[in-house]
Design a protein around this motif. Structure first.
Motif, short mmCIF file in Angstrom:
data_model
loop_
_atom_site.label_atom_id
_atom_site.label_comp_id
_atom_site.label_asym_id
_atom_site.label_seq_id
_atom_site.Cartn_x
_atom_site.Cartn_y
_atom_site.Cartn_z
N ILE A 1 45.20 33.14 32.15
CA ILE A 1 43.87 33.44 32.98
C ILE A 1 44.09 34.57 33.90
CG2 ILE A 1 42.19 32.42 34.59
CD1 ILE A 1 42.74 29.71 33.11
N LEU A 2 45.34 34.37 34.76
CA LEU A 2 45.46 35.38 35.85
C LEU A 2 45.77 36.80 35.29
CD1 LEU A 2 47.54 35.30 39.09
CD2 LEU A 2 48.70 36.74 37.39
N LEU A 3 46.46 36.91 34.21
CA LEU A 3 46.69 38.16 33.56
C LEU A 3 45.41 38.85 32.96
CD1 LEU A 3 49.86 37.78 31.42
CD2 LEU A 3 49.63 39.02 33.49
N SER A 4 44.36 37.88 32.72
CA SER A 4 42.86 38.48 32.11
C SER A 4 42.28 38.71 33.18
CB SER A 4 42.26 37.52 31.25
OG SER A 4 42.06 36.36 31.84
N THR A 5 42.26 38.20 34.26
CA THR A 5 41.22 38.42 35.65
C THR A 5 41.94 39.58 36.60
OG1 THR A 5 42.31 36.53 36.88
CG2 THR A 5 40.31 36.12 35.65
N ALA A 6 43.26 39.69 36.64
CA ALA A 6 43.89 40.50 37.77
C ALA A 6 43.45 41.95 37.37
CB ALA A 6 45.54 40.37 37.50
N ARG A 7 43.20 42.53 36.43
CA ARG A 7 42.81 43.73 35.91
C ARG A 7 41.34 44.04 36.48
NH1 ARG A 7 46.47 46.15 32.79
NH2 ARG A 7 47.74 44.84 31.25
N LYS A 8 40.64 43.15 36.66
CA LYS A 8 39.34 42.96 37.25
C LYS A 8 38.93 43.17 38.65
CE LYS A 8 37.46 40.51 33.19
NZ LYS A 8 37.14 39.39 32.74
N ARG A 9 40.27 42.72 39.28
CA ARG A 9 40.33 42.79 40.73
C ARG A 9 40.92 44.35 41.25
NH1 ARG A 9 44.18 38.76 42.62
NH2 ARG A 9 42.95 38.40 44.65
N PRO A 10 40.82 44.49 42.67
CA PRO A 10 41.06 45.91 43.09
C PRO A 10 42.68 46.30 42.61
CG PRO A 10 39.76 44.65 44.62
CD PRO A 10 40.10 43.66 43.64
N LYS A 11 42.61 47.38 42.51
CA LYS A 11 44.16 48.04 42.18
C LYS A 11 44.95 47.98 43.52
CE LYS A 11 43.47 50.58 37.94
NZ LYS A 11 43.66 49.54 37.27
N LEU A 12 46.30 47.87 43.27
CA LEU A 12 47.19 47.75 44.68
C LEU A 12 48.31 49.06 44.30
CD1 LEU A 12 47.54 44.18 45.16
CD2 LEU A 12 46.11 45.60 46.62
N SER A 13 49.10 49.27 45.46
CA SER A 13 50.34 50.01 45.18
C SER A 13 51.11 48.85 45.31
CB SER A 13 50.58 50.64 46.41
OG SER A 13 51.93 50.61 46.67
N MET A 14 52.55 49.04 44.37
CA MET A 14 53.24 47.86 44.28
C MET A 14 54.05 47.46 45.80
SD MET A 14 56.62 49.76 42.27
CE MET A 14 57.93 48.74 42.75
N PHE A 15 53.65 48.52 46.75
CA PHE A 15 53.96 48.05 47.90
C PHE A 15 52.92 47.41 48.85
CE2 PHE A 15 56.93 51.31 46.35
CZ PHE A 15 58.28 50.69 46.46
N GLU A 16 51.92 46.99 48.39
CA GLU A 16 50.90 46.47 49.15
C GLU A 16 51.11 44.92 49.03
OE1 GLU A 16 47.02 48.90 49.69
OE2 GLU A 16 47.43 49.10 47.59
N THR A 17 50.12 44.12 49.61
CA THR A 17 50.16 42.62 49.41
C THR A 17 49.19 42.25 48.68
OG1 THR A 17 50.94 42.43 51.91
CG2 THR A 17 49.96 40.61 50.94
N SER A 18 49.69 41.40 47.81
CA SER A 18 48.55 40.60 46.69
C SER A 18 48.32 39.37 47.34
CB SER A 18 49.44 40.44 45.49
OG SER A 18 48.59 39.61 44.67
N SER A 19 46.87 38.96 47.27
CA SER A 19 46.53 37.90 47.81
C SER A 19 45.76 37.34 46.43
CB SER A 19 45.42 38.00 49.05
OG SER A 19 45.14 36.91 49.28
N VAL A 20 46.10 35.94 46.06
CA VAL A 20 45.21 35.21 44.93
C VAL A 20 44.92 34.06 45.66
CG1 VAL A 20 45.77 34.28 42.68
CG2 VAL A 20 47.03 36.53 43.34
N PRO A 21 43.45 33.68 45.41
CA PRO A 21 43.06 32.49 45.71
C PRO A 21 43.37 31.34 44.73
CG PRO A 21 41.33 34.02 45.10
CD PRO A 21 42.49 34.79 44.83
N MET A 22 43.66 30.21 45.16
CA MET A 22 44.25 29.18 44.33
C MET A 22 43.60 27.99 44.91
SD MET A 22 47.99 30.38 43.43
CE MET A 22 48.08 30.08 41.46
N ARG A 23 43.84 27.00 44.08
CA ARG A 23 43.64 25.34 44.46
C ARG A 23 44.60 24.47 43.77
NH1 ARG A 23 38.76 22.70 45.99
NH2 ARG A 23 37.47 24.38 45.64
N ALA A 24 45.09 23.62 44.58
CA ALA A 24 46.07 22.62 44.23
C ALA A 24 45.51 21.62 43.02
CB ALA A 24 46.58 21.88 45.42
#
Length: 182
Positions: free
Chosen positions: A9-32
């Motif tokens: 699911i993450l691999l299919s949705t990550a491409r739809k999220r804003p691009k980042l530099s590999m030196f930026e911070t990724s933030s992924v919303p989740m739920r336990a």
């Protein structure tokens, strides 16, 4: 198995999220989820590392590193990791997983990853990683050159991370590591 489903699911949705530099911070919303928790009703200590895998994949996909890895047939591996728990993330609780590159040395790329609830750090981990090819480990210089990048000048590996890595390292895979309790 549920981590695999989350990864897909993450691999299919990550491409739809804003691009980042590999030196930026990724933030992924989740739920336990129910599959994340243990008998105490909070995320199991070992599950955090599986969830942190997802954060690194998100950063790699959004920074374009994932495509280069697939093209070059590079495989990511974890070499070492340490984690600190401050508060429990409980069943059904929303949190974000924050991932950034902490620094690099001649062998590893180090990530700092956090589970954050309402702007407060609950869990923090430091993870040493490498990329492997059929020929062996891929040099960080080659990874950066492939990405057309150099490390930012302010990206300096904290001294404690270098000490931690040296103090906890096992012998390389081509050297003996006999099982002896001392």
């Amino acid at each position: 198995m549920h981590a695999l489903l989350r990864l897909l699911i993450l691999l299919s949705t990550a491409r739809k999220r804003p691009k980042l530099s590999m030196f930026e911070t990724s933030s992924v919303p989740m739920r336990a989820l129910l599959t994340d928790i243990d008998m105490a009703g909070h995320i199991n200590n070992g599950m955090y590392f599986s969830l942190f895998d997802l954060g690194r994949f998100d950063l790699m996909v959004r920074a374009g590193v994932w495509d280069e890895m697939k093209k070059n047939k590079w495989t990511p591996v974890v070499q070492s990791e340490t984690i600190t728990f401050r508060k429990s993330v409980v069943f059904n609780q929303k949190f974000t997983q924050e991932t950034r590159i902490l620094g690099m040395d001649e062998k590893s790329i180090y990530f700092e990853q956090r589970m954050v609830v309402d702007g407060e750090i609950y869990v923090q981990a430091t993870i040493a990683t490498r990329l492997l090819s059929k020929e062996g480990p891929v040099a960080n210089e080659k990874i950066l050159a492939t990405m057309g990048l150099g490390p930012p000048e302010d990206l300096v590996l904290p001294e404690w991370v270098a000490r931690w890595r040296a103090d906890t390292a096992l012998p390389g895979a081509r050297r003996p590591a006999p099982h002896l309790w001392v």
